[in-house]
Design a protein around this motif. Structure first.
Motif, PDB file in Angstrom:
ATOM      1  N   PHE A  29       3.758   2.493  -8.334  1.00 58.82           N
ATOM      2  CA  PHE A  29       3.793   1.753  -7.879  1.00 58.82           C
ATOM      3  C   PHE A  29       5.079   2.164  -6.915  1.00 58.82           C
ATOM      4  CE2 PHE A  29       6.686  -1.538  -5.763  1.00 58.82           C
ATOM      5  CZ  PHE A  29       6.393  -2.215  -4.045  1.00 58.82           C
ATOM      6  N   THR A  30       5.708   2.312  -8.587  1.00 58.91           N
ATOM      7  CA  THR A  30       7.292   2.633  -8.483  1.00 58.91           C
ATOM      8  C   THR A  30       7.593   4.221  -8.010  1.00 58.91           C
ATOM      9  OG1 THR A  30       7.532   0.974 -10.589  1.00 58.91           O
ATOM     10  CG2 THR A  30       9.561   2.844  -9.919  1.00 58.91           C
ATOM     11  N   ILE A  31       6.357   5.014  -8.275  1.00 60.03           N
ATOM     12  CA  ILE A  31       6.756   6.326  -7.431  1.00 60.03           C
ATOM     13  C   ILE A  31       6.891   6.661  -6.835  1.00 60.03           C
ATOM     14  CG2 ILE A  31       6.153   8.421  -8.725  1.00 60.03           C
ATOM     15  CD1 ILE A  31       5.218   8.383 -11.107  1.00 60.03           C
ATOM     16  N   LEU A  32       5.357   5.923  -5.795  1.00 63.02           N
ATOM     17  CA  LEU A  32       5.482   5.650  -4.817  1.00 63.02           C
ATOM     18  C   LEU A  32       6.672   5.289  -4.091  1.00 63.02           C
ATOM     19  CD1 LEU A  32       1.967   5.393  -4.416  1.00 63.02           C
ATOM     20  CD2 LEU A  32       2.917   7.388  -4.449  1.00 63.02           C
ATOM     21  N   LEU A  33       7.511   4.329  -4.024  1.00 63.08           N
ATOM     22  CA  LEU A  33       8.354   3.856  -3.618  1.00 63.08           C
ATOM     23  C   LEU A  33       9.853   4.117  -3.546  1.00 63.08           C
ATOM     24  CD1 LEU A  33       9.564   1.069  -2.093  1.00 63.08           C
ATOM     25  CD2 LEU A  33      10.010   0.315  -4.115  1.00 63.08           C
ATOM     26  N   ALA A  34       9.703   5.101  -4.650  1.00 60.87           N
ATOM     27  CA  ALA A  34      10.574   5.987  -4.792  1.00 60.87           C
ATOM     28  C   ALA A  34      10.668   7.057  -3.545  1.00 60.87           C
ATOM     29  CB  ALA A  34      11.411   6.836  -6.109  1.00 60.87           C
ATOM     30  N   LEU A  35       9.608   7.951  -3.551  1.00 64.43           N
ATOM     31  CA  LEU A  35       8.940   9.046  -3.097  1.00 64.43           C
ATOM     32  C   LEU A  35       9.297   8.326  -1.350  1.00 64.43           C
ATOM     33  CD1 LEU A  35       6.108  10.828  -4.547  1.00 64.43           C
ATOM     34  CD2 LEU A  35       8.217  11.415  -4.533  1.00 64.43           C
ATOM     35  N   LYS A  36       9.217   6.970  -0.919  1.00 61.93           N
ATOM     36  CA  LYS A  36       9.021   6.501   0.196  1.00 61.93           C
ATOM     37  C   LYS A  36      10.268   6.281   0.468  1.00 61.93           C
ATOM     38  CE  LYS A  36       8.022   3.960   3.735  1.00 61.93           C
ATOM     39  NZ  LYS A  36       7.802   4.726   5.211  1.00 61.93           N
ATOM     40  N   PHE A  42       6.415  10.107   3.562  1.00 61.31           N
ATOM     41  CA  PHE A  42       5.005   9.697   4.007  1.00 61.31           C
ATOM     42  C   PHE A  42       5.619   9.675   5.314  1.00 61.31           C
ATOM     43  CE2 PHE A  42       5.099   7.168  -0.266  1.00 61.31           C
ATOM     44  CZ  PHE A  42       3.994   8.323  -0.547  1.00 61.31           C
ATOM     45  N   LEU A  43       6.253  10.586   6.062  1.00 61.77           N
ATOM     46  CA  LEU A  43       6.701  10.539   7.645  1.00 61.77           C
ATOM     47  C   LEU A  43       4.864  10.651   8.496  1.00 61.77           C
ATOM     48  CD1 LEU A  43       8.697  10.819  10.046  1.00 61.77           C
ATOM     49  CD2 LEU A  43       8.951  13.347   9.522  1.00 61.77           C
ATOM     50  N   GLY A  44       4.881  10.034   9.087  1.00 64.58           N
ATOM     51  CA  GLY A  44       3.657  10.452  10.471  1.00 64.58           C
ATOM     52  C   GLY A  44       2.222   9.753   9.712  1.00 64.58           C
ATOM     53  N   TYR A  45       2.580   8.670   8.647  1.00 56.39           N
ATOM     54  CA  TYR A  45       1.422   8.290   8.024  1.00 56.39           C
ATOM     55  C   TYR A  45       2.110   6.363   8.055  1.00 56.39           C
ATOM     56  CZ  TYR A  45      -0.676  12.354   7.041  1.00 56.39           C
ATOM     57  OH  TYR A  45      -1.162  13.973   7.179  1.00 56.39           O
ATOM     58  N   SER A  46       0.814   5.606   7.603  1.00 59.28           N
ATOM     59  CA  SER A  46       1.307   3.906   8.154  1.00 59.28           C
ATOM     60  C   SER A  46       1.962   3.934   6.250  1.00 59.28           C
ATOM     61  CB  SER A  46       0.699   3.650   8.259  1.00 59.28           C
ATOM     62  OG  SER A  46      -0.326   2.958   8.644  1.00 59.28           O
ATOM     63  N   GLY A  47       3.520   4.829   5.965  1.00 56.80           N
ATOM     64  CA  GLY A  47       3.587   4.397   4.371  1.00 56.80           C
ATOM     65  C   GLY A  47       3.693   3.671   3.490  1.00 56.80           C
ATOM     66  N   TRP A  48       3.851   2.499   4.465  1.00 56.35           N
ATOM     67  CA  TRP A  48       3.839   1.272   2.919  1.00 56.35           C
ATOM     68  C   TRP A  48       2.851   0.794   2.829  1.00 56.35           C
ATOM     69  CZ3 TRP A  48       8.461  -0.578   1.225  1.00 56.35           C
ATOM     70  CH2 TRP A  48       8.807   0.311   1.646  1.00 56.35           C
ATOM     71  N   TRP A  49       1.733   1.074   3.514  1.00 62.07           N
ATOM     72  CA  TRP A  49       0.352   0.302   2.914  1.00 62.07           C
ATOM     73  C   TRP A  49       0.149   1.481   1.940  1.00 62.07           C
ATOM     74  CZ3 TRP A  49      -1.367  -3.996   4.351  1.00 62.07           C
ATOM     75  CH2 TRP A  49      -1.124  -4.473   5.376  1.00 62.07           C
ATOM     76  N   ILE A  50       0.255   3.229   2.450  1.00 59.41           N
ATOM     77  CA  ILE A  50       0.162   3.870   1.011  1.00 59.41           C
ATOM     78  C   ILE A  50       0.974   3.392  -0.417  1.00 59.41           C
ATOM     79  CG2 ILE A  50       0.494   6.267   0.358  1.00 59.41           C
ATOM     80  CD1 ILE A  50      -0.287   7.196   3.583  1.00 59.41           C
ATOM     81  N   VAL A  51       1.930   3.343   0.138  1.00 59.52           N
ATOM     82  CA  VAL A  51       2.708   2.399  -0.917  1.00 59.52           C
ATOM     83  C   VAL A  51       2.338   1.682  -2.152  1.00 59.52           C
ATOM     84  CG1 VAL A  51       5.338   1.636  -1.311  1.00 59.52           C
ATOM     85  CG2 VAL A  51       5.134   3.711  -0.139  1.00 59.52           C
ATOM     86  N   PHE A  52       1.949   0.726  -1.594  1.00 56.43           N
ATOM     87  CA  PHE A  52       1.120  -0.400  -1.837  1.00 56.43           C
ATOM     88  C   PHE A  52      -0.112  -0.446  -2.771  1.00 56.43           C
ATOM     89  CE2 PHE A  52       5.150  -2.981  -0.159  1.00 56.43           C
ATOM     90  CZ  PHE A  52       5.284  -3.345  -0.769  1.00 56.43           C
ATOM     91  N   SER A  53      -0.669   0.740  -2.066  1.00 57.72           N
ATOM     92  CA  SER A  53      -2.346   0.831  -2.338  1.00 57.72           C
ATOM     93  C   SER A  53      -2.690   0.514  -3.832  1.00 57.72           C
ATOM     94  CB  SER A  53      -2.570   2.004  -1.454  1.00 57.72           C
ATOM     95  OG  SER A  53      -1.856   3.149  -2.441  1.00 57.72           O
TER      96      SER A  53
END
Length: 136
Positions: A29-36, A42-53
């Protein structure tokens, strides 16, 4: 003061496996949050849902693991202890899941809730945890 693993297991009511699942999911989650947050990865996608997955997956795995433990405790004749452990685990997992879900909806702009409303499951979890500490 650093707590030992046995103290953490006793106070949190989690097994070592559940703690490991949570640590791995928090790392991802921390890695994906930093990327977000860095250049809108995550341009063009529901980025927060991917981050929290990873957190949602960890909640699902922990719920499955708690169900297995409850069934094993029931089969071994420890019915009362199994029910109490399952209730504690499921209540805490449900409150954490609701918090993650509401926060994800708030950050994605799909909800008009205030942050105090989003954080309300965490407040309830704190009250339940303090009460559980007073009973032990």
């Amino acid at each position: 003061m650093i707590f030992s693993l046995n103290e953490l297991v006793h106070w949190l009511g989690l097994t070592v496996f559940e703690i490991w699942i949570n640590l791995v999911s928090l790392t991802i989650f921390t890695i994906l949050l930093a990327l977000k947050l860095d250049e809108n990865y995550f341009l063009g996608y529901s980025g927060w849902w991917i981050v929290f997955s990873p957190l949602f997956i960890a909640d699902g795995l922990n719920t499955y693991f708690c169900a297995i433990i409850f069934i094993r405790m029931h089969m071994e004749g420890m019915i009362k202890v199994g029910i109490l452990r399952a209730l504690w685990s499921l209540i805490s997992l449900l409150l954490i899941f609701v918090f993650e879900y509401l926060l994800c909806k708030k950050l994605s702009g799909q909800s008009n809730l205030e942050y105090s409303e989003v954080l309300s499951p965490v407040f309830v979890l704190q009250l339940v945890a303090v009460r559980a500490c007073q009973l032990h």
